[in-house]
Motif scaffolding. Structure first.
Motif, PDB file in Angstrom:
ATOM      1  N   ALA A  55      -2.327  67.798  43.522  1.00 17.77           N
ATOM      2  CA  ALA A  55      -1.331  66.561  44.352  1.00 17.77           C
ATOM      3  C   ALA A  55      -2.009  67.459  45.812  1.00 17.77           C
ATOM      4  CB  ALA A  55      -0.485  66.426  43.712  1.00 17.77           C
ATOM      5  N   LYS A  56      -2.408  66.262  46.448  1.00 15.50           N
ATOM      6  CA  LYS A  56      -2.704  66.976  47.895  1.00 15.50           C
ATOM      7  C   LYS A  56      -2.210  65.606  48.834  1.00 15.50           C
ATOM      8  CE  LYS A  56      -7.280  68.935  46.472  1.00 15.50           C
ATOM      9  NZ  LYS A  56      -8.253  69.330  46.527  1.00 15.50           N
ATOM     10  N   PRO A  57      -1.685  65.690  49.667  1.00 14.25           N
ATOM     11  CA  PRO A  57      -0.716  65.489  50.598  1.00 14.25           C
ATOM     12  C   PRO A  57      -1.935  65.946  52.166  1.00 14.25           C
ATOM     13  CG  PRO A  57       0.836  67.407  51.099  1.00 14.25           C
ATOM     14  CD  PRO A  57      -0.689  67.123  49.731  1.00 14.25           C
ATOM     15  N   TYR A  58      -1.958  64.328  52.389  1.00 10.25           N
ATOM     16  CA  TYR A  58      -2.512  64.393  53.881  1.00 10.25           C
ATOM     17  C   TYR A  58      -1.597  63.373  55.045  1.00 10.25           C
ATOM     18  CZ  TYR A  58      -6.796  65.816  51.103  1.00 10.25           C
ATOM     19  OH  TYR A  58      -7.243  66.168  49.756  1.00 10.25           O
ATOM     20  N   LEU A  59      -2.292  63.475  55.848  1.00 15.33           N
ATOM     21  CA  LEU A  59      -1.160  62.945  56.842  1.00 15.33           C
ATOM     22  C   LEU A  59      -2.541  61.955  57.816  1.00 15.33           C
ATOM     23  CD1 LEU A  59       1.310  61.818  58.712  1.00 15.33           C
ATOM     24  CD2 LEU A  59       1.244  63.609  59.741  1.00 15.33           C
ATOM     25  N   THR A  60      -1.724  60.461  57.812  1.00 16.73           N
ATOM     26  CA  THR A  60      -3.186  59.586  58.494  1.00 16.73           C
ATOM     27  C   THR A  60      -2.912  59.254  60.140  1.00 16.73           C
ATOM     28  OG1 THR A  60      -4.426  59.006  57.256  1.00 16.73           O
ATOM     29  CG2 THR A  60      -4.388  57.497  59.309  1.00 16.73           C
ATOM     30  N   ILE A  61      -2.878  59.972  62.027  1.00 16.57           N
ATOM     31  CA  ILE A  61      -2.409  59.614  62.660  1.00 16.57           C
ATOM     32  C   ILE A  61      -3.411  59.269  63.659  1.00 16.57           C
ATOM     33  CG2 ILE A  61      -1.589  61.386  64.000  1.00 16.57           C
ATOM     34  CD1 ILE A  61      -1.227  63.343  63.213  1.00 16.57           C
ATOM     35  N   SER A 111      -7.600  64.812  40.099  1.00 13.94           N
ATOM     36  CA  SER A 111      -7.888  64.974  39.020  1.00 13.94           C
ATOM     37  C   SER A 111      -8.229  63.716  37.810  1.00 13.94           C
ATOM     38  CB  SER A 111      -6.669  65.844  38.090  1.00 13.94           C
ATOM     39  OG  SER A 111      -5.320  65.274  37.850  1.00 13.94           O
ATOM     40  N   ASN A 112      -7.070  62.929  38.433  1.00 13.69           N
ATOM     41  CA  ASN A 112      -7.474  61.405  37.482  1.00 13.69           C
ATOM     42  C   ASN A 112      -7.983  60.226  38.514  1.00 13.69           C
ATOM     43  OD1 ASN A 112      -5.168  61.406  39.278  1.00 13.69           O
ATOM     44  ND2 ASN A 112      -3.585  60.531  37.184  1.00 13.69           N
ATOM     45  N   GLN A 113      -8.340  60.354  40.048  1.00 15.57           N
ATOM     46  CA  GLN A 113      -8.519  59.557  41.253  1.00 15.57           C
ATOM     47  C   GLN A 113      -7.692  58.481  41.671  1.00 15.57           C
ATOM     48  OE1 GLN A 113     -12.222  58.635  39.661  1.00 15.57           O
ATOM     49  NE2 GLN A 113     -13.465  59.497  40.049  1.00 15.57           N
ATOM     50  N   THR A 114      -6.291  59.014  41.747  1.00 11.32           N
ATOM     51  CA  THR A 114      -5.433  58.105  42.001  1.00 11.32           C
ATOM     52  C   THR A 114      -4.355  58.009  43.246  1.00 11.32           C
ATOM     53  OG1 THR A 114      -3.782  59.225  40.896  1.00 11.32           O
ATOM     54  CG2 THR A 114      -5.055  57.261  39.881  1.00 11.32           C
ATOM     55  N   GLN A 115      -4.174  58.023  44.323  1.00 13.15           N
ATOM     56  CA  GLN A 115      -2.853  58.157  45.605  1.00 13.15           C
ATOM     57  C   GLN A 115      -2.156  56.758  45.948  1.00 13.15           C
ATOM     58  OE1 GLN A 115      -6.503  58.285  48.886  1.00 13.15           O
ATOM     59  NE2 GLN A 115      -6.026  56.042  49.147  1.00 13.15           N
ATOM     60  N   VAL A 116      -1.843  57.156  46.328  1.00 10.71           N
ATOM     61  CA  VAL A 116      -0.440  56.458  47.121  1.00 10.71           C
ATOM     62  C   VAL A 116      -0.351  56.739  48.391  1.00 10.71           C
ATOM     63  CG1 VAL A 116       1.437  58.202  46.679  1.00 10.71           C
ATOM     64  CG2 VAL A 116       1.724  55.695  46.682  1.00 10.71           C
ATOM     65  N   ILE A 117       0.284  55.275  48.902  1.00 11.47           N
ATOM     66  CA  ILE A 117       0.030  55.291  50.714  1.00 11.47           C
ATOM     67  C   ILE A 117       1.402  55.163  51.071  1.00 11.47           C
ATOM     68  CG2 ILE A 117      -0.852  54.492  52.391  1.00 11.47           C
ATOM     69  CD1 ILE A 117      -2.947  55.466  51.022  1.00 11.47           C
ATOM     70  N   SER A 118       2.593  55.716  51.962  1.00 10.69           N
ATOM     71  CA  SER A 118       3.380  55.111  51.834  1.00 10.69           C
ATOM     72  C   SER A 118       3.141  54.245  52.881  1.00 10.69           C
ATOM     73  CB  SER A 118       4.358  56.653  52.585  1.00 10.69           C
ATOM     74  OG  SER A 118       3.943  57.137  53.989  1.00 10.69           O
ATOM     75  N   VAL A 119       4.949  54.087  53.302  1.00 12.48           N
ATOM     76  CA  VAL A 119       4.420  53.178  54.478  1.00 12.48           C
ATOM     77  C   VAL A 119       5.145  53.656  56.119  1.00 12.48           C
ATOM     78  CG1 VAL A 119       6.994  52.111  53.288  1.00 12.48           C
ATOM     79  CG2 VAL A 119       7.200  53.803  54.649  1.00 12.48           C
TER      80      VAL A 119
END
Length: 216
Positions: A55-61, A111-119
């Protein structure tokens, strides 16, 4: 001693998660390596585990300053079991955009090409008093810092090593791969008494003279 202006929060990725709003922190554009953001990722009130490499966390600013700049940066995983991640604002990137900055956290599982976006949430990056007044007070310190390096430049000049001199001027005063601050450009001009373009022309002329005279 560690000087850090850290803000802690929880980011809920549940379907009914509420908004975080503005982070309760006061950061300035000169909080270099100290403006730090730490978050725990939770889902339905429970920590989200972040298996190593899975699992890889990213931050969009996104700075709201009209520049159209978007940063999408990986976050440091501090605690895999408890879903704790961290990011420190960078000097030559996020800290160059004072004002409101809007953010979202992205949790990707390649690995399963999924991602979730936070508020969405936000923070306000404030300008220091010195920056608001034009930064004129920084010139003395910057000039001193550059002048501290002139002994190495002088040594290269005395040795007749013109290529080394030119290279050192570029690396020590202009820097490498970073944006040069206006006050640093002014300090550079003060030290050499001429614009850099003129200086390099003189160095080239000296080098040609050395070759003509059979010197190295």
């Amino acid at each position: 001693m560690t000087l850090v202006k850290n803000v802690n929060c929880k980011i809920d990725i549940s379907t009914d998660a509420g908004g975080l709003g503005a982070l309760p922190v006061t950061w300035f554009d000169q909080d270099i390596n100290t403006a730090q953001f730490t978050a725990q990722i939770v889902r339905n009130g429970e920590p989200v585990m972040l298996p190593n490499g899975l699992a890889k966390p990213y931050l969009t600013i996104v700075p709201v300053d009209g520049t159209g700049t978007v940063f999408n940066v990986p976050m440091l995983i501090l605690d895999q079991t408890n879903g704790i991640v961290q990011y420190t604002l960078r000097k030559d990137y996020e800290l160059k955009h004072p004002g409101e900055n809007r953010c979202q956290l992205i949790l990707a599982v390649p690995s399963n090409q999924t991602q979730v976006i936070s508020v969405e949430f936000s923070f306000i990056l404030q300008q220091t008093l010195l920056e608001r007044l034009g930064g004129t007070g920084k010139l003395t310190d910057t000039t001193t810092a550059v002048q501290d390096k002139t002994s190495l430049i002088t040594d290269a000049y005395d040795d007749g090593n013109w290529k080394a001199l030119s290279k050192r001027i570029s690396s020590m005063i202009l820097g490498s791969g970073t944006e040069t601050a206006p006050e640093l450009l002014a300090a550079r001009t003060d030290i050499f008494g001429t614009e850099y373009g003129t200086l390099t022309e003189r160095l080239d002329a000296i080098e040609q003279f050395q070759k003509k005279e059979g010197r190295k």
